[in-house]
Design a protein around this motif. Structure first.
Motif, PDB file in Angstrom:
ATOM      1  N   GLU A   1       0.862   0.969  -7.126  1.00 59.64           N
ATOM      2  CA  GLU A   1      -0.580   1.211  -7.230  1.00 59.64           C
ATOM      3  C   GLU A   1      -0.949   1.689  -8.633  1.00 59.64           C
ATOM      4  O   GLU A   1      -1.998   1.306  -9.180  1.00 59.64           O
TER       5      GLU A   1
ATOM      6  N   ASP B   1      -8.479   3.929  -4.984  1.00 60.49           N
ATOM      7  CA  ASP B   1      -7.533   3.345  -4.024  1.00 60.49           C
ATOM      8  C   ASP B   1      -7.215   1.889  -4.358  1.00 60.49           C
ATOM      9  O   ASP B   1      -7.727   0.947  -3.755  1.00 60.49           O
ATOM     10  N   TRP B   2      -6.298   1.700  -5.300  1.00 56.58           N
ATOM     11  CA  TRP B   2      -5.892   0.377  -5.752  1.00 56.58           C
ATOM     12  C   TRP B   2      -4.572  -0.058  -5.117  1.00 56.58           C
ATOM     13  O   TRP B   2      -3.826  -0.845  -5.700  1.00 56.58           O
ATOM     14  N   GLY B   3      -4.295   0.446  -3.908  1.00 54.86           N
ATOM     15  CA  GLY B   3      -3.065   0.044  -3.233  1.00 54.86           C
ATOM     16  C   GLY B   3      -3.057  -1.417  -2.842  1.00 54.86           C
ATOM     17  O   GLY B   3      -2.035  -2.101  -2.918  1.00 54.86           O
TER      18      GLY B   3
ATOM     19  N   HIS C   1      -1.191  -1.258 -10.767  1.00 55.64           N
ATOM     20  CA  HIS C   1      -2.446  -1.970 -10.471  1.00 55.64           C
ATOM     21  C   HIS C   1      -3.607  -1.336 -11.234  1.00 55.64           C
ATOM     22  O   HIS C   1      -4.478  -2.043 -11.785  1.00 55.64           O
TER      23      HIS C   1
ATOM     24  N   GLU D   1       0.810  -1.216   0.000  1.00 59.63           N
ATOM     25  CA  GLU D   1       0.000   0.000   0.000  1.00 59.63           C
ATOM     26  C   GLU D   1       0.846   1.270   0.000  1.00 59.63           C
ATOM     27  O   GLU D   1       0.384   2.324  -0.427  1.00 59.63           O
TER      28      GLU D   1
END
Length: 557
Positions: free
Chosen positions: A208, A306-308, A211, A202
């Motif tokens: 990210e 929020d693609w962490g 992602h 994250e």
């Protein structure tokens, strides 16, 4: 072991917070440093009477800061390990904090890009759009092409803080695993390592961005779900620049019932496709990471932010998950336990009749108490509770998939009370089932097995040669561990120790008696002193031996 922790001050702070929240006994048992007695906090017993154990653990995490909050949030993804009551408390942890001063954010952006802020952005709002424990987000305008963007900035010093806290937690996990028998089934050291990997994932905003690219590439052409596009040339490990999405957080958006139902359907379609058909999915789709926006024609559109934290399932993982879901739909406890074994949840050898029986009782109860098809979230949570009771652990990729589907179902129910999860999941499960037996997929698996077999045959002569050489040199050993032999050996050793002490005791008594009969000097109470001393020593050893036997219940000497 605690001496290995470099930040003793932070360890003492944790000890004080634990005492303040009613965990003085744990602090004493583990041996955490508390500092001066006069500085010890009061009120722990009062809090213990007012709040339950799990609420106080949540309060400890909130007071200890971002690492512990994120750790609590990650632990809330593990219903296979934690009681339901604790999961509900950990899910209350909030990740919203006061924004940092703009000067600190500006310095962080310029350090990440190695250039003045004005060189990259013609505008950069000083007021943040959102602020969390790890980062905060600002609106900006690119200097080169004038596009509006959202800039996610990692907070300065947060990496050092988290690394120091994770080092502390790793040592504590080893101490607790060694000192407390009750926590051994949870394998705390491995769990902390797992959480550490997730936190570092994250913290890497460049990761990210990748992602987000993968997620965008998997969206169907006609998808109504939006994943913001990252601007890779302005992305760094501490900085993420992406497309600005205007809208409202899903939990706060004002929507008509029709719009809510449509967004709920879009979310279910997106997550089911990601988990079951793609094997790459958003790991934390709670309402705070979902936004309601509008397409140019005014229709509602769902944005996933929020693609962490993402999850990945290999083809094999997806097919095994399909087996589990099919077994649940068919209400077959034997196939459910077999699917768990294939997934690595349960040992393959032997089986556990009690486990299969518990699963059967669960299915009977769930379907008997439900009007119509049951909620999949209820089934998943109850099955996780069974796993916890049987000390089973779910591999991380499946735990994250379960958590994502649970979050999805909760949001879908909030948007559309008439949402039926079983009906929603059924077509995707069947699509995955049919994909698994498509001729091209079967041929691919057969070729993979044939290739593995050929590699094994090719490597077999070398392996046999290695074994024979070790045998010739006397380097080949065989280790056998017979269950039940270790306790037997220990009991024999303990019995031998007691027999030895008993013989020594008998020899002392006999020797002392012989000395008494001789009447030799010096004397004590008219008897030879050496004989009296021998009787005293014999009495002490005899009492000690009897006391040790009674104390251990006939066990360890």
């Amino acid at each position: 072991m605690l001496e290995a922790i470099r930040n003793i001050g932070r360890l003492s702070e944790l000890a004080v917070v634990l005492v303040r929240h009613g965990f003085a006994d744990l602090v004493e048992r583990v041996g955490l440093p508390l500092g001066e007695p006069a500085a010890l906090p009061a009120g722990g017993e009062r809090l213990a009477r007012r709040y339950n154990l799990y609420a106080r653990l949540r309060m400890v995490a909130e007071e200890m800061g971002p690492t512990f909050v994120k750790l609590g949030q990650l632990l809330s993804q593990r219903p296979d390990l934690l009681p339901k009551e604790m999961l509900l408390e950990l899910r209350k942890l909030q990740d919203q904090v006061t924004p940092l001063d703009f000067a600190q954010i500006k310095e962080q952006v310029e350090g990440a890009l190695e250039a003045p802020l004005e060189q990259s952005f013609s505008q950069f709002d000083q007021k943040s759009l959102a602020s969390a424990s790890l980062a905060q987000v600002h609106r900006a305008v690119r200097a080169d092409d004038g596009r509006e963007v959202a800039v996610k900035v990692r907070k300065p010093g947060i990496v050092r803080t988290i690394e120091a806290d994770m080092e502390l937690l790793a040592v504590l996990a080893r101490v607790l695993d060694k000192e407390m028998e009750a926590v051994k089934p949870y394998d705390l050291p491995a769990l902390v390592q797992e959480m550490d990997r997730s936190l570092h994932q994250e913290l890497d905003f460049a990761l990210e961005a990748r992602h987000m690219l993968v997620a965008r590439s998997q969206l169907p052409a006609d998808s109504r779900v939006l994943v913001p596009a990252p601007h890779l040339e302005l992305c760094r490990p501490a900085l993420l620049t992406m497309e600005l999405v205007r809208g409202q957080r899903l939990g706060q958006a004002e929507l008509t019932p029709e719009d809510k139902k449509r967004l709920g359907q879009d979310l279910v379609q997106a997550l089911m496709e990601q988990v079951l058909l793609r094997g790459f999915f958003h790991g934390d789709p709670h309402p705070g990471n979902l936004m309601a926006t509008r397409a140019p024609d005014g229709t509602p559109r769902l944005a996933m932010l929020d693609w962490g934290l993402v999850g990945r399932l290999s083809d094999k993982d997806r097919y095994q998950l399909c087996d589990l879901l099919m077994a649940i739909l068919q209400r077959n406890p034997k196939q459910i336990v077999q699917a768990w074994a294939d997934m690595g949840v349960t040992p393959r050898a032997g089986g556990d009749p009690a486990l299969e029986q518990d699963v059967g009782h669960l299915l009977e109860m769930v379907y008997a108490t439900s009007q119509g098809p049951p909620d999949t979230s209820k089934v998943i949570l109850e099955m996780m509770e069974i796993m916890r009771q049987h000390h089973l652990r779910v591999p991380m990729q499946y735990a994250l998939a379960d958590k994502a589907l649970l979050e999805m179902e909760g949001v879908a129910h909030a948007l559309d009370p008439d949402y039926r999860p079983v009906e929603a999941a059924r077509p995707y499960v069947w699509r995955l089932y049919l994909e698994r037996w498509r001729p091209d997929v079967v041929l691919k698996r057969v070729l993979a097995h044939v290739t593995d077999g050929l590699h094994f045959l090719q490597d077999l002569p070398r392996r046999l040669e290695t074994v024979l050489l070790q045998l010739e040199r006397g380097e080949l050993g065989l280790a056998l561990e017979i269950k039940g032999l270790k306790p037997l050996t220990q009991a024999v050793q303990e019995g031998s120790s007691r027999v030895t002490v008993g013989l020594i005791l008998a020899a002392l008594i006999v020797g002392s008696s012989m000395i008494i009969t001789t009447g030799v000097e010096p004397k004590l109470f008219g008897l030879p002193a050496l004989g009296v001393l021998g009787y005293i020593i014999s009495g002490v050893i005899g009492l000690w031996l009897v006391w040790s036997i009674f104390r251990s219940g006939g066990g360890r000497f």
